[in-house]
Design a protein around this motif. Structure first.
Motif, PDB file in Angstrom:
ATOM      1  N   VAL A 184      -5.771   3.496  -6.938  1.00  9.48           N
ATOM      2  CA  VAL A 184      -5.425   2.809  -8.152  1.00  9.48           C
ATOM      3  C   VAL A 184      -4.843   1.491  -7.644  1.00  9.48           C
ATOM      4  O   VAL A 184      -3.951   1.438  -6.679  1.00  9.48           O
ATOM      5  N   PHE A 185      -5.628   0.358  -7.893  1.00 10.39           N
ATOM      6  CA  PHE A 185      -5.655  -1.176  -7.567  1.00 10.39           C
ATOM      7  C   PHE A 185      -4.647  -1.896  -8.526  1.00 10.39           C
ATOM      8  O   PHE A 185      -5.042  -1.701  -9.637  1.00 10.39           O
ATOM      9  N   GLY A 186      -3.846  -2.544  -8.004  1.00 12.65           N
ATOM     10  CA  GLY A 186      -3.312  -3.747  -8.525  1.00 12.65           C
ATOM     11  C   GLY A 186      -4.153  -5.095  -8.210  1.00 12.65           C
ATOM     12  O   GLY A 186      -4.239  -5.118  -6.911  1.00 12.65           O
ATOM     13  N   ILE A 187      -4.867  -5.834  -9.076  1.00  9.59           N
ATOM     14  CA  ILE A 187      -5.582  -7.012  -8.455  1.00  9.59           C
ATOM     15  C   ILE A 187      -5.235  -8.283  -9.161  1.00  9.59           C
ATOM     16  O   ILE A 187      -4.844  -8.120 -10.456  1.00  9.59           O
ATOM     17  N   LYS A 188      -5.198  -9.215  -8.493  1.00  8.83           N
ATOM     18  CA  LYS A 188      -4.667 -10.632  -9.135  1.00  8.83           C
ATOM     19  C   LYS A 188      -5.645 -11.361  -8.188  1.00  8.83           C
ATOM     20  O   LYS A 188      -5.801 -11.676  -6.866  1.00  8.83           O
ATOM     21  N   VAL A 202       0.890  -1.235   0.013  1.00  5.03           N
ATOM     22  CA  VAL A 202      -0.008   0.036  -0.052  1.00  5.03           C
ATOM     23  C   VAL A 202       0.963   1.205   0.074  1.00  5.03           C
ATOM     24  O   VAL A 202       1.567   1.274   0.608  1.00  5.03           O
ATOM     25  N   HIS A 203       0.716   2.166  -0.909  1.00 10.08           N
ATOM     26  CA  HIS A 203       1.261   3.535  -1.029  1.00 10.08           C
ATOM     27  C   HIS A 203       0.227   4.563  -0.679  1.00 10.08           C
ATOM     28  O   HIS A 203      -0.585   4.681  -1.312  1.00 10.08           O
ATOM     29  N   ASP A 204       0.524   5.132   0.475  1.00  9.03           N
ATOM     30  CA  ASP A 204      -0.344   6.134   0.972  1.00  9.03           C
ATOM     31  C   ASP A 204       0.361   7.357   1.892  1.00  9.03           C
ATOM     32  O   ASP A 204       1.142   6.948   2.556  1.00  9.03           O
ATOM     33  N   ASP A 205      -0.026   8.446   1.725  1.00  8.99           N
ATOM     34  CA  ASP A 205       0.466   9.549   2.523  1.00  8.99           C
ATOM     35  C   ASP A 205       2.053   9.595   2.309  1.00  8.99           C
ATOM     36  O   ASP A 205       2.954   9.934   3.495  1.00  8.99           O
ATOM     37  N   GLY A 206       2.719   9.228   1.436  1.00  8.30           N
ATOM     38  CA  GLY A 206       4.052   9.351   0.992  1.00  8.30           C
ATOM     39  C   GLY A 206       4.739   8.193   1.766  1.00  8.30           C
ATOM     40  O   GLY A 206       6.185   8.242   1.667  1.00  8.30           O
ATOM     41  N   LYS A 207       4.304   7.221   2.355  1.00 11.44           N
ATOM     42  CA  LYS A 207       4.712   6.158   2.897  1.00 11.44           C
ATOM     43  C   LYS A 207       4.418   4.593   1.959  1.00 11.44           C
ATOM     44  O   LYS A 207       3.263   4.501   1.351  1.00 11.44           O
ATOM     45  N   ARG A 263      -8.523   2.327 -11.804  1.00  9.13           N
ATOM     46  CA  ARG A 263      -8.461   3.785 -10.757  1.00  9.13           C
ATOM     47  C   ARG A 263      -9.819   3.896 -10.275  1.00  9.13           C
ATOM     48  O   ARG A 263     -10.881   4.267 -11.282  1.00  9.13           O
ATOM     49  N   LEU A 264     -10.194   3.918  -8.907  1.00  8.61           N
ATOM     50  CA  LEU A 264     -11.318   4.602  -8.477  1.00  8.61           C
ATOM     51  C   LEU A 264     -11.245   5.919  -7.668  1.00  8.61           C
ATOM     52  O   LEU A 264     -10.173   5.884  -7.243  1.00  8.61           O
ATOM     53  N   VAL A 265     -12.058   6.667  -7.946  1.00  9.85           N
ATOM     54  CA  VAL A 265     -12.191   7.912  -7.379  1.00  9.85           C
ATOM     55  C   VAL A 265     -13.477   7.746  -6.557  1.00  9.85           C
ATOM     56  O   VAL A 265     -14.573   7.444  -6.887  1.00  9.85           O
ATOM     57  N   ALA A 266     -13.143   8.160  -5.139  1.00 11.90           N
ATOM     58  CA  ALA A 266     -14.312   8.088  -4.189  1.00 11.90           C
ATOM     59  C   ALA A 266     -14.039   9.365  -3.234  1.00 11.90           C
ATOM     60  O   ALA A 266     -12.765   9.716  -2.859  1.00 11.90           O
ATOM     61  N   ASP A 299      -1.413  -4.595  -5.001  1.00 14.27           N
ATOM     62  CA  ASP A 299      -0.893  -3.174  -4.804  1.00 14.27           C
ATOM     63  C   ASP A 299      -2.216  -2.189  -4.892  1.00 14.27           C
ATOM     64  O   ASP A 299      -3.001  -2.283  -5.399  1.00 14.27           O
ATOM     65  N   LEU A 300      -1.838  -1.155  -3.890  1.00 12.72           N
ATOM     66  CA  LEU A 300      -2.771   0.143  -3.814  1.00 12.72           C
ATOM     67  C   LEU A 300      -2.241   1.205  -3.641  1.00 12.72           C
ATOM     68  O   LEU A 300      -1.137   1.370  -2.619  1.00 12.72           O
ATOM     69  N   ALA A 301      -2.241   2.148  -4.449  1.00  9.71           N
ATOM     70  CA  ALA A 301      -1.720   3.410  -4.319  1.00  9.71           C
ATOM     71  C   ALA A 301      -3.038   4.599  -4.226  1.00  9.71           C
ATOM     72  O   ALA A 301      -3.947   4.745  -4.929  1.00  9.71           O
ATOM     73  N   ILE A 302      -2.925   5.277  -3.175  1.00 12.73           N
ATOM     74  CA  ILE A 302      -4.130   6.436  -2.798  1.00 12.73           C
ATOM     75  C   ILE A 302      -3.189   7.841  -2.895  1.00 12.73           C
ATOM     76  O   ILE A 302      -2.365   7.901  -2.355  1.00 12.73           O
TER      77      ILE A 302
END
Length: 107
Positions: free
Chosen positions: A91-95, A35-40, A72-75, A101-104
């Motif tokens: 932005v989701f990576g799904i398998k 997970v990529h969020d808040d710069g971490k 890409r989901l916008v919510a 993988d998730l980037a917010i």
């Protein structure tokens, strides 16, 4: 969200987030997910549990999807944090119906 078609993993992510259910949220993520969020970056089960608790459960986040295209989901996200609701892009990576993988980012 009535006209938005989402992959099962994204549906599960939204449902678990809105139910404030940490265990259901953790189950959305596959082994070795990131997970990529808040710069971490949070990687693996223990770190993602930490992210779930601090970023979704504690502030009681509720997501209202506004669009989904490609991966890409916008919510709109609301909860117990200053300045809400705010719009985010997920932005989701799904398998195999799990998030790998998730980037917010704010929108």
């Amino acid at each position: 969200m009535d006209d938005i078609t989402l992959p099962k993993a994204v549906e599960n992510f939204i449902a678990a987030t809105n139910a404030n259910d940490a265990n259901a949220l953790a189950a959305v993520f596959g082994d070795g997910a990131t997970v990529h969020d808040d710069g971490k970056t949070w990687t693996g089960e223990a770190e993602i549990h930490e992210w779930i608790q601090g970023h979704l459960i504690d502030p009681k986040i509720v997501l209202t999807p506004t669009s989904f295209a490609g991966d890409r989901l916008v919510a709109s996200g609301d909860g117990e944090f200053p300045g809400g609701p705010l719009s985010f892009a997920f932005v989701f990576g799904i398998k195999d119906d799990q998030v790998t993988d998730l980037a917010i980012d704010p929108v």
